[in-house]
Scaffold this motif. Structure first.
Motif, PDB file in Angstrom:
ATOM      1  N   LEU A  73      48.223  34.907   7.866  1.00 51.00           N
ATOM      2  CA  LEU A  73      48.893  33.960   6.972  1.00 51.00           C
ATOM      3  C   LEU A  73      48.228  32.595   7.035  1.00 51.00           C
ATOM      4  O   LEU A  73      47.986  31.953   5.993  1.00 51.00           O
ATOM      5  N   LEU A  74      47.890  32.143   8.242  1.00 48.25           N
ATOM      6  CA  LEU A  74      47.188  30.863   8.384  1.00 48.25           C
ATOM      7  C   LEU A  74      45.808  30.918   7.739  1.00 48.25           C
ATOM      8  O   LEU A  74      45.351  29.933   7.134  1.00 48.25           O
ATOM      9  N   ALA A  75      45.135  32.067   7.860  1.00 47.66           N
ATOM     10  CA  ALA A  75      43.838  32.219   7.202  1.00 47.66           C
ATOM     11  C   ALA A  75      43.979  32.151   5.682  1.00 47.66           C
ATOM     12  O   ALA A  75      43.144  31.547   4.994  1.00 47.66           O
TER      13      ALA A  75
ATOM     14  N   LEU B 181      34.561  37.050   2.190  1.00 44.28           N
ATOM     15  CA  LEU B 181      35.586  36.470   3.046  1.00 44.28           C
ATOM     16  C   LEU B 181      36.391  37.548   3.760  1.00 44.28           C
ATOM     17  O   LEU B 181      36.633  37.469   4.975  1.00 44.28           O
ATOM     18  N   LEU B 182      36.798  38.555   3.018  1.00 41.74           N
ATOM     19  CA  LEU B 182      37.618  39.609   3.615  1.00 41.74           C
ATOM     20  C   LEU B 182      36.848  40.369   4.687  1.00 41.74           C
ATOM     21  O   LEU B 182      37.354  40.574   5.800  1.00 41.74           O
ATOM     22  N   GLY B 183      35.628  40.764   4.371  1.00 46.90           N
ATOM     23  CA  GLY B 183      34.830  41.486   5.358  1.00 46.90           C
ATOM     24  C   GLY B 183      34.521  40.645   6.583  1.00 46.90           C
ATOM     25  O   GLY B 183      34.623  41.110   7.726  1.00 46.90           O
ATOM     26  N   GLY B 184      34.158  39.383   6.345  1.00 44.61           N
ATOM     27  CA  GLY B 184      33.857  38.512   7.475  1.00 44.61           C
ATOM     28  C   GLY B 184      35.069  38.236   8.338  1.00 44.61           C
ATOM     29  O   GLY B 184      34.995  38.261   9.574  1.00 44.61           O
ATOM     30  N   TRP B 185      36.228  37.988   7.694  1.00 44.55           N
ATOM     31  CA  TRP B 185      37.430  37.676   8.469  1.00 44.55           C
ATOM     32  C   TRP B 185      37.905  38.886   9.275  1.00 44.55           C
ATOM     33  O   TRP B 185      38.255  38.766  10.439  1.00 44.55           O
TER      34      TRP B 185
END
Length: 534
Positions: A43-45, A15-19
């Motif tokens: 924050l919304l993510a 998730l972190l890498g993709g986002w």
């Protein structure tokens, strides 16, 4: 047979890498075209990926308990602040703190004290059954301005086109220095709560011991030692790096990440000795550039995005509406009043003594943009650790006078942080929309109401000017040509001294001037002319 390994590590890293990758692909569009802050988007993510939505990010499972989760959030926030404050110090010009000590002393002295007291009074007035000492502790948490959220007005195209460099620098310096100077405001309240809050029943010593600890431990050890330590480490780092660079001992990659490694070292060692590592990081960064030595800020965006995703996932969203300690109908007006009254009146009152603020509009702007963010979360968890130690006879139950303080400070600070992220994150795009929308509507109405007669050269010229072109040569005047002129100091002067194409003369010049006047309307002017037309 292959199976899916849905471990927390694999999910979080994916998730972190993709986002971060997706955000990076459209970061210029979001930040420089729509002027949206990475804090608000992240924050919304975090809300979307967190336990209250998709439940892909599960902080409680990682930490194991609420107390461990608080510790993880505290150290993560320390890390982000340490890196950001070293970079803030590095970005300032050489000897900046020495040259600008007078305006900074006003911002870090009277203005900061006024911010603390005004916020505390608002909290005390709006939250029922809350002692004033508790309100002072809550107000101290949100007194410092946040360096991460301040980036939206000191970096990028909006800042380059609208904010004078001197104003940008004083905002950076203030947000960097006052983050570390939040300790004295917080601990005078906490020490008084400990030794005076219950009438001295649990702790002996009274107010005299509280004041003594405040001067000795908070000012002497925490603040003064951190300033000395940061200055020494910054000077040594600058000297060693310059020597190694002159002798070609350091490669380019190591040079570029030196600011990050310096921030990690100071954060860790400052924490080991129990000093104010946040203030030490800012002092070290500024001392590093004392003799025009410079570093390249890198990879801070990764930390900023990650921390606000984390905040979105752990924020007590449900408690805002369900708690009985702080009703939601009191939290909302509190958040709005704090943003309006916490800072702006005092900047307005002293703006003539701060040379970087040139007029009343810049004073209003600087007064409004005092965001509440990572520094408030940092001081929140410092406060929670202190409160949990106030238990009679070392037990697990809290003292009677602080029984509701933990929940109150947690909810109020989190709500003020979220309010600031949303309001300050949307204020620039909403302001830009409000600036351009009336001009667009006025232009459309003028075109609709202007009669165009076939074969009428004047009307043809008028239509051409309204459409932004010149009939005979295809010339397209920019918004700068039609609406404003730039003065020598770069500040917007308003829709006067309009320039017309030189080839248009006689009747065409009259028609063009009429068209230009008809579409020039009174609209709010930015602090500086946006020469890009944005």
């Amino acid at each position: 047979m292959p199976t899916l390994d849905l471990s927390n590590f694999n999910i979080v890293v994916s998730l972190l890498g993709g986002w971060v990758s997706l955000f990076g692909l459209v970061s210029y569009l979001l930040k420089e075209t729509f002027y949206l802050s990475e804090a608000l988007i992240s924050l919304l993510a975090g809300i979307t990926f967190g336990p209250r939505a998709l439940n892909w990010v599960r902080p409680m499972e990682y930490a194991g308990s609420a107390e461990n989760l608080d510790d993880v959030t505290l150290v993560f926030t320390r890390l982000v602040l340490g890196v950001q404050l070293v970079l803030a110090g590095v970005q300032l010009p050489s000897r900046y703190l020495k040259k600008e000590w007078k305006p900074l002393s006003l911002l870090l002295g009277p203005v900061m004290v006024a911010m603390w007291l005004s916020t505390s009074l608002l909290v005390w007035a709006l939250i029922p059954h809350l002692p004033f000492l508790h309100a002072l502790a809550i107000g101290a948490c949100v007194t410092p301005t946040d360096p991460v959220l301040s980036n939206v007005i000191v970096k990028g195209k909006f800042a380059d086109h609208n904010i004078p460099k001197d104003l940008q620098r004083i905002i950076i310096a203030e947000s960097g220095a006052n983050d570390g100077l939040g300790y004295p405001f917080l601990f005078i309240a906490l020490y008084l709560i400990k030794y005076v809050g219950d009438g001295g029943a649990s702790e002996s010593g009274g107010g005299g011991l509280a004041i003594g600890l405040w001067f000795g431990e908070t000012w002497g050890y925490t603040i003064i030692l951190s300033v000395v330590y940061g200055a020494v480490v910054g000077w040594l780092a600058k000297t060693l790096l310059r020597y190694c660079e002159d002798h070609k001992f350091v490669d380019r990659e190591s040079f570029l990440v030196f600011a990050l490694s310096l921030a990690l070292f100071i954060t860790g060692t400052g924490g080991l000795i129990g000093s104010d590592d946040i203030l030490a990081c800012f002092i070290a960064g500024n001392v590093f550039t004392w003799d025009d030595c410079s570093l390249q800020p890198t990879i801070d965006m990764l930390l900023n995005v990650t921390i606000f995703i984390w905040y979105g996932a752990i924020c007590p969203w449900d408690s805002f509406a369900t708690t009985n300690v702080v009703p939601l109908y009191r939290l909302i007006p509190l958040g709005l009043l704090v943003l309006l009254l916490r800072r702006a009146p005092f900047i307005l009152g002293l703006h003539k003594k701060i040379p970087q603020i040139e007029d009343i509009r810049q004073a209003i702007f600087m007064g409004f943009f005092g965001p509440i963010g990572c520094s408030a979360i940092f001081y929140l968890y410092i406060t929670l650790k202190f409160i949990r130690k106030l238990s009679p006879d070392g037990g697990s139950s809290p003292r009677g006078d602080v029984e509701n303080l933990e929940e109150a400070v947690n909810l109020i600070v989190w709500f003020l942080v979220v309010t600031s992220i949303v309001v300050h994150g949307l204020s620039i795009p909403v302001g830009k929309l409000g600036f351009h929308l009336p001009r667009t509507i006025s232009r459309s109405i003028t075109i609709e109401r202007t009669p165009i007669q076939p074969g009428d050269g004047k009307s043809t010229t008028l239509l051409a000017i309204l459409e932004g072109r010149r009939p005979d040569s295809g010339y397209h005047p920019t918004s700068t040509d039609l609406y404003a002129s730039k003065s020598t100091d770069g500040l917007l002067q308003g829709p006067s001294n309009l320039q017309l194409p030189r080839a248009i003369s006689g009747d065409r010049a009259s028609a063009s001037a009429s068209a230009s006047v008809s579409i020039s309307i009174s609209a709010p002017m930015p602090l500086r002319q946006d020469v890009s037309g944005e």
